[in-house]
Write an enzyme that holds these catalytic residues in place. Structure first.
Site, mmCIF file in Angstrom:
data_model
loop_
_atom_site.group_PDB
_atom_site.id
_atom_site.type_symbol
_atom_site.label_atom_id
_atom_site.label_comp_id
_atom_site.label_asym_id
_atom_site.label_seq_id
_atom_site.Cartn_x
_atom_site.Cartn_y
_atom_site.Cartn_z
ATOM 1 N N ILE A 58 0.838 -1.208 0.000
ATOM 2 C CA ILE A 58 0.000 0.000 0.000
ATOM 3 C C ILE A 58 0.867 1.250 0.000
ATOM 4 O O ILE A 58 0.572 2.233 -0.693
ATOM 5 C CB ILE A 58 -0.938 -0.028 1.233
ATOM 6 C CG1 ILE A 58 -1.978 -1.155 1.073
ATOM 7 C CG2 ILE A 58 -1.625 1.321 1.438
ATOM 8 C CD1 ILE A 58 -2.758 -1.490 2.346
ATOM 9 N N TYR A 80 -2.890 -7.350 16.780
ATOM 10 C CA TYR A 80 -3.046 -6.445 15.623
ATOM 11 C C TYR A 80 -4.276 -5.554 15.805
ATOM 12 O O TYR A 80 -4.211 -4.344 15.584
ATOM 13 C CB TYR A 80 -3.178 -7.302 14.360
ATOM 14 C CG TYR A 80 -3.241 -6.534 13.061
ATOM 15 C CD1 TYR A 80 -2.092 -5.944 12.525
ATOM 16 C CD2 TYR A 80 -4.430 -6.417 12.350
ATOM 17 C CE1 TYR A 80 -2.146 -5.260 11.307
ATOM 18 C CE2 TYR A 80 -4.488 -5.742 11.136
ATOM 19 C CZ TYR A 80 -3.337 -5.162 10.623
ATOM 20 O OH TYR A 80 -3.397 -4.483 9.425
HETATM 21 P P1 NAD Z 1 3.316 -4.795 3.581
HETATM 22 O O1 NAD Z 1 3.804 -5.827 4.537
HETATM 23 O O2 NAD Z 1 3.505 -5.012 2.135
HETATM 24 O O3 NAD Z 1 3.913 -3.355 3.935
HETATM 25 C C1 NAD Z 1 4.173 -2.939 5.244
HETATM 26 C C2 NAD Z 1 5.427 -2.103 5.207
HETATM 27 O O4 NAD Z 1 5.684 -1.592 6.522
HETATM 28 C C3 NAD Z 1 6.654 -2.927 4.802
HETATM 29 O O5 NAD Z 1 7.357 -2.232 3.794
HETATM 30 C C4 NAD Z 1 7.463 -3.022 6.082
HETATM 31 O O6 NAD Z 1 8.848 -3.088 5.872
HETATM 32 C C5 NAD Z 1 7.073 -1.717 6.766
HETATM 33 N N1 NAD Z 1 7.357 -1.794 8.205
HETATM 34 C C6 NAD Z 1 6.940 -2.727 9.083
HETATM 35 N N2 NAD Z 1 7.463 -2.484 10.296
HETATM 36 C C7 NAD Z 1 8.220 -1.365 10.171
HETATM 37 C C8 NAD Z 1 9.036 -0.624 11.060
HETATM 38 N N3 NAD Z 1 9.179 -0.970 12.353
HETATM 39 N N4 NAD Z 1 9.663 0.468 10.596
HETATM 40 C C9 NAD Z 1 9.548 0.842 9.303
HETATM 41 N N5 NAD Z 1 8.805 0.180 8.397
HETATM 42 C C10 NAD Z 1 8.165 -0.906 8.834
HETATM 43 O O7 NAD Z 1 1.762 -4.650 3.905
HETATM 44 P P2 NAD Z 1 0.638 -3.640 3.391
HETATM 45 O O8 NAD Z 1 -0.561 -4.452 3.177
HETATM 46 O O9 NAD Z 1 1.137 -2.754 2.314
HETATM 47 O O10 NAD Z 1 0.404 -2.807 4.741
HETATM 48 C C11 NAD Z 1 0.463 -1.399 4.812
HETATM 49 C C12 NAD Z 1 -0.393 -0.948 5.983
HETATM 50 O O11 NAD Z 1 -1.761 -1.302 5.717
HETATM 51 C C13 NAD Z 1 -0.034 -1.630 7.306
HETATM 52 O O12 NAD Z 1 -0.133 -0.699 8.357
HETATM 53 C C14 NAD Z 1 -1.112 -2.690 7.447
HETATM 54 O O13 NAD Z 1 -1.333 -3.047 8.788
HETATM 55 C C15 NAD Z 1 -2.289 -1.975 6.826
HETATM 56 N N6 NAD Z 1 -3.368 -2.840 6.388
HETATM 57 C C16 NAD Z 1 -3.137 -3.815 5.463
HETATM 58 C C17 NAD Z 1 -4.196 -4.621 5.079
HETATM 59 C C18 NAD Z 1 -4.023 -5.733 4.090
HETATM 60 O O14 NAD Z 1 -4.936 -6.581 3.969
HETATM 61 N N7 NAD Z 1 -2.926 -5.804 3.340
HETATM 62 C C19 NAD Z 1 -5.461 -4.434 5.628
HETATM 63 C C20 NAD Z 1 -5.659 -3.419 6.550
HETATM 64 C C21 NAD Z 1 -4.595 -2.626 6.921
#
Ligand code: NAD
Length: 246
Positions: free
Chosen positions: A16, A154
């Site tokens: 995202i 979470y």
């Molecule tokens: P993703 O795992 O592809 O991306 C998450 C990113 O956050 C990664 O690049 C990771 O390296 C970074 N990250 C994690 N911990 C970190 C830290 N301590 N310091 C710096 N960077 C850090 O997942 P995504 O789906 O792109 O998630 C993005 C956001 O959306 C997250 O907050 C996730 O909880 C939220 N989200 C995702 C979904 C889903 O279904 N994919 C649904 C609801 C919310």
């Protein structure tokens, strides 16, 4: 008049965050890509944006590290000036029955989502307040609204993100800064790579629109909340979830 705006996005090397970086760039923003580990992916997002004729730079920092976050934010400001928009997107997930969640795993969830949000907001907000303008978009989850079985840690962290966003919106609205939250449903990113086809299908079956979402759809919601098109909106949660939660 300032010609181009500056967005700083955490967790922007993939998923995202990366999609949001591309979208803001396509709409004329200079983009700071913050990432934790994968410089190859972060560099790729930066080159894609530069290929679009826009400015971008990446910095590495763990969002849990207060001084590292302050330092990269200062470097981003040296590069592109004040931060107009902060997208606090970095996050981790953990599927596990509650009894199997260790104190360390629970703490990691809180540190990443809550302390990470605290750290980046602390770094960016003073500039926004002194300029009396700015927009912060946080990323929660549908599970932060309704709670998910086997995702207590979470859900707790993501509920905290919503509380943080609402409270801060009240506090800094009078200073011209808006704070809103996007709480996506299931989105097709690496975060869900471990889900089986059957698990994904069962969520699709529960979703009125019959599918999971894609990162670009979340990016659009983030962009809307960050942009002037939502200038009378603050303290709100928008949930792109296909109707999974209504
Ligand atoms: P993703 O795992 O592809 O991306 C998450 C990113 O956050 C990664 O690049 C990771 O390296 C970074 N990250 C994690 N911990 C970190 C830290 N301590 N310091 C710096 N960077 C850090 O997942 P995504 O789906 O792109 O998630 C993005 C956001 O959306 C997250 O907050 C996730 O909880 C939220 N989200 C995702 C979904 C889903 O279904 N994919 C649904 C609801 C919310």
């Amino acid at each position: 008049m300032k010609e181009r705006r500056h967005v700083l996005i955490t967790g922007a090397s993939r998923g995202i965050g990366a999609e949001t970086a591309r979208l803001f760039a396509s709409r004329g923003y200079a983009v700071t890509v913050l990432y934790r580990k994968n410089s190859y992916l972060a560099d790729r997002v930066v080159s894609e944006i530069r290929g679009m004729g826009q400015e971008a730079v990446s910095f590495r920092a763990d969002m849990r590290d207060y001084s590292a976050v302050k330092s990269v934010t200062a470097q981003a400001m040296l590069e592109f000036g004040a931060v107009d928009v902060l997208v606090s997107n970095a996050g981790i997930s953990n599927f596990s029955v509650f009894q199997d969640v260790t104190p360390e795993a629970f703490q990691e969830m809180i540190d990443t989502h809550i302390m990470g949000l605290f750290n980046i907001t602390h770094a960016v907000l003073p500039g926004m307040i002194s300029r009396k303008t700015g927009s912060i978009v946080t990323v929660s989850s549908v599970w932060g609204i309704t709670g998910a079985s086997c995702e207590v840690a979470y859900s707790t962290a993501k509920a905290g993100v919503i509380g943080f966003s609402k409270a801060l919106a009240k506090e800094v609205g009078p200073s011209g800064v808006r704070v809103n939250c996007v709480a996506p449903g299931l989105i097709d990113t690496d975060m869900n790579a471990k889900l089986s086809v059957k698990e994904i299908q069962s969520i699709c079956d529960e979703t009125p629109l019959g599918r999971i979402g894609c990162a670009s759809e979340v990016a659009e919601a983030i962009y809307f909340l960050a942009s002037d098109r939502s200038e009378f909106i603050t303290g709100q949660v928008i949930s792109p979830n296909g109707g999974l939660l209504i």
